[in-house]
Design a protein around this motif. Structure first.
Motif, mmCIF file in Angstrom:
data_model
loop_
_atom_site.group_PDB
_atom_site.id
_atom_site.type_symbol
_atom_site.label_atom_id
_atom_site.label_comp_id
_atom_site.label_asym_id
_atom_site.label_seq_id
_atom_site.Cartn_x
_atom_site.Cartn_y
_atom_site.Cartn_z
ATOM 1 N N UNK A 189 -65.893 42.612 -1.560
ATOM 2 C CA UNK A 189 -66.979 41.863 -0.562
ATOM 3 C C UNK A 189 -66.475 40.446 -0.449
ATOM 4 N N UNK A 190 -66.831 39.611 -1.884
ATOM 5 C CA UNK A 190 -66.116 37.966 -1.979
ATOM 6 C C UNK A 190 -65.274 37.293 -1.608
ATOM 7 N N UNK A 191 -64.141 38.053 -2.136
ATOM 8 C CA UNK A 191 -62.807 37.861 -1.484
ATOM 9 C C UNK A 191 -62.321 37.994 -0.028
ATOM 10 N N UNK A 192 -62.684 38.740 0.363
ATOM 11 C CA UNK A 192 -62.786 39.116 2.680
ATOM 12 C C UNK A 192 -63.789 37.808 2.225
ATOM 13 N N UNK A 193 -64.624 37.143 2.296
ATOM 14 C CA UNK A 193 -65.443 36.503 2.815
ATOM 15 C C UNK A 193 -65.221 35.024 3.059
ATOM 16 N N UNK A 194 -64.567 34.633 1.398
ATOM 17 C CA UNK A 194 -64.156 33.679 1.408
ATOM 18 C C UNK A 194 -62.590 33.720 1.968
ATOM 19 N N UNK A 195 -61.740 34.746 1.816
ATOM 20 C CA UNK A 195 -60.796 34.519 2.635
ATOM 21 C C UNK A 195 -61.083 34.186 4.190
ATOM 22 N N UNK A 197 -68.403 35.423 -10.861
ATOM 23 C CA UNK A 197 -69.232 34.542 -10.589
ATOM 24 C C UNK A 197 -68.652 33.241 -10.103
ATOM 25 N N UNK A 198 -67.987 32.723 -10.729
ATOM 26 C CA UNK A 198 -66.880 31.344 -10.908
ATOM 27 C C UNK A 198 -66.272 31.507 -9.684
ATOM 28 N N UNK A 199 -65.896 32.571 -9.523
ATOM 29 C CA UNK A 199 -64.996 32.785 -7.954
ATOM 30 C C UNK A 199 -66.146 32.294 -6.843
ATOM 31 N N UNK A 200 -67.510 32.739 -6.976
ATOM 32 C CA UNK A 200 -68.573 33.166 -6.197
ATOM 33 C C UNK A 200 -68.763 30.974 -5.687
ATOM 34 N N UNK A 201 -69.073 31.050 -7.367
ATOM 35 C CA UNK A 201 -69.471 29.382 -7.347
ATOM 36 C C UNK A 201 -68.982 28.543 -6.902
ATOM 37 N N UNK A 202 -67.261 28.648 -7.062
ATOM 38 C CA UNK A 202 -66.401 27.310 -6.720
ATOM 39 C C UNK A 202 -65.870 27.448 -4.467
ATOM 40 N N UNK A 203 -66.276 29.120 -4.725
ATOM 41 C CA UNK A 203 -65.696 29.470 -3.495
ATOM 42 C C UNK A 203 -67.226 28.598 -2.671
ATOM 43 N N UNK A 204 -68.127 28.601 -3.064
ATOM 44 C CA UNK A 204 -69.341 28.088 -2.070
ATOM 45 C C UNK A 204 -69.196 26.844 -2.279
ATOM 46 N N UNK A 229 -68.850 45.750 -9.676
ATOM 47 C CA UNK A 229 -68.071 44.878 -9.427
ATOM 48 C C UNK A 229 -67.099 44.287 -8.736
ATOM 49 N N UNK A 230 -66.014 45.681 -8.940
ATOM 50 C CA UNK A 230 -64.707 45.183 -8.412
ATOM 51 C C UNK A 230 -65.168 45.912 -6.324
ATOM 52 N N UNK A 231 -66.129 46.080 -5.833
ATOM 53 C CA UNK A 231 -66.110 46.036 -4.728
ATOM 54 C C UNK A 231 -67.241 44.411 -4.030
ATOM 55 N N UNK A 232 -68.171 44.617 -4.856
ATOM 56 C CA UNK A 232 -68.199 43.218 -4.898
ATOM 57 C C UNK A 232 -67.163 42.142 -5.001
ATOM 58 N N UNK A 233 -66.677 41.707 -5.569
ATOM 59 C CA UNK A 233 -65.318 41.438 -5.270
ATOM 60 C C UNK A 233 -64.333 41.440 -4.345
#
Length: 318
Positions: free
Chosen positions: A23-29, A279-286, A17-21
């Motif tokens: 990835x999501x952080x870099x993508x949304x940033x 999940x909430x971070x990903x949904x908010x970013x999308x 999950x840390x790795x996925x976080x």
């Protein structure tokens, strides 16, 4: 050795999950830097608080095995909030509103436990039925109208922050996860829950009161749903009949993504909390990227399948 095996799965899940976080952080940033503004992050944690409490209860029920699942959690949140506010309007002292939310949720969860343990109904069917009953009652009692009248002191708690972190998250979600984590790892109750999920027949043979423990876990899931109802009332300033909408599927997704084995007997609560925030971070970013809701659901589903496959491969290698 048993405790070490119990902790290996959650540790691996947290690493993934840390790795996925990241990835999501870099993508949304790269695509939408404003997602990580202080205001947005505060909102993400606020949304996460309600889902985290419900997901914790869901995780405990699933972890104990017996095909355990609680599809009624959304209905419990909605009905607990509505009934508690109606009690206040009927003369209940407002200071007792928090206790009312949690006690009502506990009662509704205990009803689920009775259906499963005393009447031996399949948990999937029993909690699906109570989901419709609880959600329907919340709508029937109010006609779908929001119930206002939340005391100002409760609004201050529900909307307050400390260093940008919501007080509700600091004072109710984090303590709930910390206490549950300690119970699971360091107490006999925790060992009972894992034993029930791993092999219920053996658990009964060694004297573990499986039915009583399972009933208590359903009641605990209801209590956490009542706590989530309290957070929603304190944050939104009213009780709403639709506040629990989709929480049953989202909590189930968070539990699975957080490393809870659907068959029970394995997992930890730290992964569940990490999964909720992811999940909430990903949904908010999308949402801020104006991604269609249908695609949002598909992305979350793909993420869940990826994590489950990675977990299955890691078990095979071990």
């Amino acid at each position: 050795m048993t405790r070490l095996r119990t902790l290996q799965g959650p540790a691996l899940t947290l690493s993934l999950l840390a790795l996925l976080w990241v990835v999501v952080f870099v993508m949304l940033l790269a695509l939408k830097p404003s997602v990580f503004s202080l205001g947005t992050m505060t909102s993400i944690i606020q949304f996460s608080t309600i889902l985290a409490l419900v997901s914790l209860g869901q995780a405990l029920v699933i972890m104990a095995g017996g095909a355990g699942i609680d599809l009624s959690v959304g209905g419990i949140v909605s009905l607990s909030a509505i009934v508690a506010m109606l009690f206040v309007k009927l003369g209940l002292p407002p200071v007792l509103l928090p206790a009312a939310c949690i006690l009502i949720g506990t009662f509704l969860g205990a009803l689920n436990g009775i259906l499963v343990t005393k009447l031996t109904l399949l948990p999937l069917i029993a909690t699906l039925g109570t989901f419709f009953i609880y959600s329907g009652l919340a709508l029937a009692l109010t006609g779908g109208a929001a119930q206002s009248g939340v005391p100002a002191w409760l609004l201050g708690w529900g909307r307050g922050t400390l260093a940008g972190i919501p007080l509700t998250f600091l004072t109710i979600a984090l303590p709930a996860f910390a206490i549950t984590g300690i119970v699971l790892v360091w107490t006999a109750w925790g060992r009972w829950i894992y034993a029930m999920g791993f092999n219920e027949r053996s658990a009964r043979l060694v004297g573990i009161p499986v039915d009583r423990a399972r009933l208590i876990l359903y009641a605990a899931s209801g209590a956490l749903g009542g706590a989530a109802a309290l957070v929603s009332v304190a944050w939104l300033g009213s009780a709403r009949a639709n506040i629990g909408q989709n929480l049953e599927l989202e909590s189930l997704t968070a539990a699975m993504l957080g490393g809870i084995a659907i068959t029970g007997g394995r997992g930890g609560v730290g992964g569940v909390l990490a999964a909720v925030i992811l999940l909430v971070t990903l949904r908010t970013g999308l949402l801020q990227l104006n991604v269609n809701t249908v695609w949002q659901v598909g992305i979350v589903g793909t993420l869940l399948i990826f994590v489950l496959l990675a977990d299955r491969l890691s078990q095979h290698w071990r």
